[in-house]
Design an enzyme around this catalytic site. Structure first.
Site, mmCIF file in Angstrom:
data_model
loop_
_atom_site.group_PDB
_atom_site.id
_atom_site.type_symbol
_atom_site.label_atom_id
_atom_site.label_comp_id
_atom_site.label_asym_id
_atom_site.label_seq_id
_atom_site.Cartn_x
_atom_site.Cartn_y
_atom_site.Cartn_z
ATOM 1 N N ASP A 145 0.855 -1.187 0.000
ATOM 2 C CA ASP A 145 0.000 0.000 0.000
ATOM 3 C C ASP A 145 0.892 1.239 0.000
ATOM 4 O O ASP A 145 2.115 1.155 0.128
ATOM 5 C CB ASP A 145 -0.953 0.010 1.209
ATOM 6 C CG ASP A 145 -0.232 -0.309 2.505
ATOM 7 O OD1 ASP A 145 0.944 0.088 2.646
ATOM 8 O OD2 ASP A 145 -0.829 -0.969 3.372
ATOM 9 N N ASP A 205 1.236 5.011 1.747
ATOM 10 C CA ASP A 205 0.823 5.960 2.773
ATOM 11 C C ASP A 205 1.424 7.323 2.478
ATOM 12 O O ASP A 205 2.536 7.441 1.948
ATOM 13 C CB ASP A 205 1.271 5.491 4.158
ATOM 14 C CG ASP A 205 0.576 4.193 4.578
ATOM 15 O OD1 ASP A 205 -0.508 3.905 4.031
ATOM 16 O OD2 ASP A 205 1.123 3.470 5.421
ATOM 17 N N ASP A 240 8.494 5.038 13.893
ATOM 18 C CA ASP A 240 9.060 3.984 14.734
ATOM 19 C C ASP A 240 10.449 3.540 14.299
ATOM 20 O O ASP A 240 11.402 3.564 15.082
ATOM 21 C CB ASP A 240 8.099 2.787 14.818
ATOM 22 C CG ASP A 240 7.650 2.295 13.457
ATOM 23 O OD1 ASP A 240 8.135 2.823 12.428
ATOM 24 O OD2 ASP A 240 6.812 1.383 13.397
#
Length: 470
Positions: free
Chosen positions: A82, A84, A165
């Protein structure tokens, strides 16, 4: 896998050596800019819908970048799952700009731009958390254990890069000038094959314990090693996962075990003591040699699942969980039958409820899946009863194929001759023509079906007759 990214990394690093100011740019808060000619990302490899969102945001005067796993995978030469996007537009501004946009999430406010089945997720640049004031409490909230309960503090792209992260997921691609921006040394870690947490790992894990699962998942997926300072706190903090809602843990379990690298992930989860919070029932059955029937079953079903996914075949979480929990459920059924004196069939039914109830306390497995698990388990008791029309009726059951596959797994794991013989018979019966099937049914005389004993009429209790009063 890393050949393409390694080549352009070497070019960038070589250029950095020639330009000392670029080396300093890798320190926190500054960036390294990789120009178009030094990386392999092309717009033809990016979703058209993601490009539409990027272009419209830029046209409206906002900053917008492709970010995260999409950039990482493009640099590695693989196809992203995907795409983002991150931007300085707020979720409310996104909703005004895109009619096909809906806002989701409370803990992390996100915009989903809908293009039929494809959803482009857009997040506003995250900012740093400071001392909470009354005004900030609706935007940011932290629990007593350090976990972020709400995270809607917005900031700059530099802040956003620090708030992500992993370093390899903090690379930004711009369609305005086709550059890749690196604020945290992610390009270097991608080149070296290192999974590294941005910031202090223990603080970041306490903010969101699921990050520990992400570290292991990406290390298994990309076959990278985990940096020592990133790995060290994980076994100590693994119990923090008990504070995560079971519904979120269920979704994470599918990402971990049903993405094509489940067996490697399982091994790493055991190494870092992350398997117990998700599957406490299974952990109780672990042995030093990892050679119990349950452990062999878990390993084999995960290997089979990985093979199916790599061959573009469908997988069902109901089958995965039915196989993983089969031996704990079987052990529970035997215990209930011995303790209660119930028939084995009734004890088996009670053990299914007991096993699934305990499993759902850690993972909120949806009812639609637990129903299928029950069907697969119950069919295991019926597979040996093939006489009359039972074999044909069993094959008409919607979950017959899944039940057969589980029986084949059991036969392989247990190395049971009788189970192997039964599995072989069902395999031939499914592939045989109707005439051959009838012949196979007639040869079952060596293994007669148990006959039901005729039920005797109940006797009325006899006793001394008493004369009714006159």
């Amino acid at each position: 896998m890393f050949t393409r990214v390694a080549n352009f990394c070497r070019r960038v690093l070589k250029r950095d050596e020639e330009a000392p100011e670029e080396v300093e740019a890798e320190s926190p808060g500054q960036m390294t800019v990789i120009p178009r000619e030094s990386h392999n990302i092309s717009r033809k490899d990016i979703s058209e819908n993601a490009l539409k969102v990027l272009y419209r945001l830029n046209k409206a005067g906002f900053e917008a970048y492709l970010v995260g796993g999409g950039v990482r995978d493009l640099l590695l030469g693989s196809k992203p799952k995907d795409f983002d996007i991150t931007t300085n537009a707020t979720p409310e501004q996104m909703r005004k700009l895109f009619r096909n946009c809906r806002l989701v999430g409370r803990r992390f406010r996100l915009a989903h731009v809908m293009f039929g089945p494809e959803v482009i997720e857009v997040a506003t640049f995250r900012g740093h958390h400071h001392e909470e004031s009354e005004e900030d409490r609706n935007s940011s909230q932290r629990g007593q254990n350090g976990m972020l309960l709400r995270d809607n503090i917005f900031g700059s792209i530099e802040d956003d890069a620090q708030r992500r992260d992993l370093t390899i997921n903090s690379l930004y691609y711009s369609v305005a000038d086709f550059t890749v921006r690196d604020y945290v040394g992610g390009l270097h870690d991608l080149h070296e094959g290192i999974i590294r947490m941005i910031g202090d790992p223990e603080t970041r894990y306490r903010e969101d314990p699921v990050r520990m699962l992400r570290v292991v998942r990406f290390a298994a997926k990309l076959q990278m090693r985990i940096a020592a300072e990133t790995a060290e706190p994980i076994p100590r903090l693994a119990t923090l996962l008990n504070d995560i809602p079971p519904a979120r843990m269920f979704e994470e379990s599918l990402k971990l075990l049903q993405a094509g690298y489940g067996y490697r992930t399982y091994q790493m989860m055991r190494e870092y003591q992350l398997f117990q919070p998700l599957f406490p029932m299974l952990t109780r059955g672990f042995t030093a040699e990892s050679d119990s029937l349950m452990e062999r079953m878990v390993a084999q079903v995960l290997k089979n699942t990985d093979t199916r996914i790599q061959n573009d075949m469908r997988v069902n979480p109901a089958f995965l969980f039915a196989a993983m929990f089969w031996y704990p459920q079987l052990e529970s059924a035997e215990r209930i039958a011995q303790e209660s004196g119930l028939t084995y069939y009734d004890a088996f039914a009670l053990s299914m409820n007991e096993t699934l109830d305990e499993a759902c306390r850690a993972l909120a497995i949806p009812k639609r899946i637990t129903t299928l698990i029950r069907d697969i388990w119950q069919l295991q008791l019926r597979m040996s009863r093939r006489h009359g029309k039972r074999a044909w009726k069993l094959m008409e059951h919607p979950k017959f194929r899944a039940a057969y596959d589980l029986m084949a797994l059991r036969a392989d794991v247990e190395n049971n001759p009788e189970l192997q013989k039964l599995t072989h018979w069902w395999g031939e019966f499914q592939a045989a023509a109707p005439v051959q099937q009838k012949t196979m049914m007639t040869t079952l005389g060596d293994d007669p079906a148990p006959r039901r004993k005729p039920r005797r009429p109940r006797r009325r209790p006899t006793g001394p007759r008493t004369n009714s009063p006159q």
